[in-house]
Design an enzyme around this catalytic site. Sequence first.
Site, mmCIF file in Angstrom:
data_model
loop_
_atom_site.group_PDB
_atom_site.id
_atom_site.type_symbol
_atom_site.label_atom_id
_atom_site.label_comp_id
_atom_site.label_asym_id
_atom_site.label_seq_id
_atom_site.Cartn_x
_atom_site.Cartn_y
_atom_site.Cartn_z
ATOM 1 C CG ASN A 10 -0.192 -0.091 2.542
ATOM 2 O OD1 ASN A 10 0.990 0.247 2.628
ATOM 3 N ND2 ASN A 10 -0.874 -0.547 3.579
ATOM 4 C CG ASP A 199 -8.022 -5.572 2.093
ATOM 5 O OD1 ASP A 199 -8.313 -5.459 3.293
ATOM 6 O OD2 ASP A 199 -6.982 -5.095 1.600
#
Length: 326
Positions: A10, A199
């Site tokens: 991320n 997610d």
Amino acid sequence: RRIMRPDDANVAGNVHGGTILKMIEEAGAIISTRHCNSQAGEACVAALARVERTDFLSPVCIGEVANVSAEITYTSRHSVEVQVNVMSENILTGAKKVTNKATLWYVPLSLKNVNKVLEVPPIQYARKEQEDEGKKRYEEQKLDRLETKQRNGDVIFPVINPEPHTVGYSQSSLIHLVGPSDCTLLGFVHGGVTMKLMDEVAGIVAARHCKTNIVTASVDAINFHEKIKKGSVITISGRMTFTSNKSMEIEVFVDADPFVDESRERYRAVSAFFTYVSLSKEGKPLPVPQLLTETEDEKRRFEEGKGRYLQTKAKRQAQMQQAARQ
């Protein structure tokens, strides 16, 4: 086992929670498919039916090696329970840590007929208590799956000019065409692919609400109600349901439009609750803005989320007290 790469990360440099979920599901699918084909009979592929609550105990960083191990812990006539552990290893220092523990349920589907569920070969238990405990878990998850499916009629509608920190402000959807690379040998979507997309949507909802870096803290039980076939268009939708001082609960569900089968209408395929936390640039927990509920349904969902939050908190405190006594 594989090393974590930059495309797994991320914006903060940690591995996506969805990537870890996908690896967990792949390990579970391999061991359960092997077991279900261990005796002479009709060939099959194990399909994911449910993932129990999963806590992200520690983040996995880029450059570390993720080691995923799986063990079959219970079998019923038509399902397999698999326990999966994830351990990260810093290959420069040799330091290791457990990052995830998950319990998954699979059912064996015939290669000749995708709608036919085959019988599962039994496993040998070291103690009678292990079988009894497994049977209890099986009955509990079976009941919860039924209850979840019965309350799965909600849909998410767009909101015009929503106010910040309201449900409508952060709600998000993602549309995905199911291709061959998303699917099993039987032509339906891998559970891990679906969880990774869920997610991603939950992360967008959390980031919109906080405007900070966010990470997956836990995932409540993920229920796979129906298979999704190749060629379907799936819509993954997420909305904020509850906030505490330091966490956010996000409801995510997946609806499938089976365009290859015009006789069937859109249906709810998967549902779950994701919990996220907000982090500073230094990785420290930040306060979460309070969710502003406007409608009666939003207030009801907030109270339901609060109940789940308090129940989980009490269970965690009980486990810590038990561990301290041992």
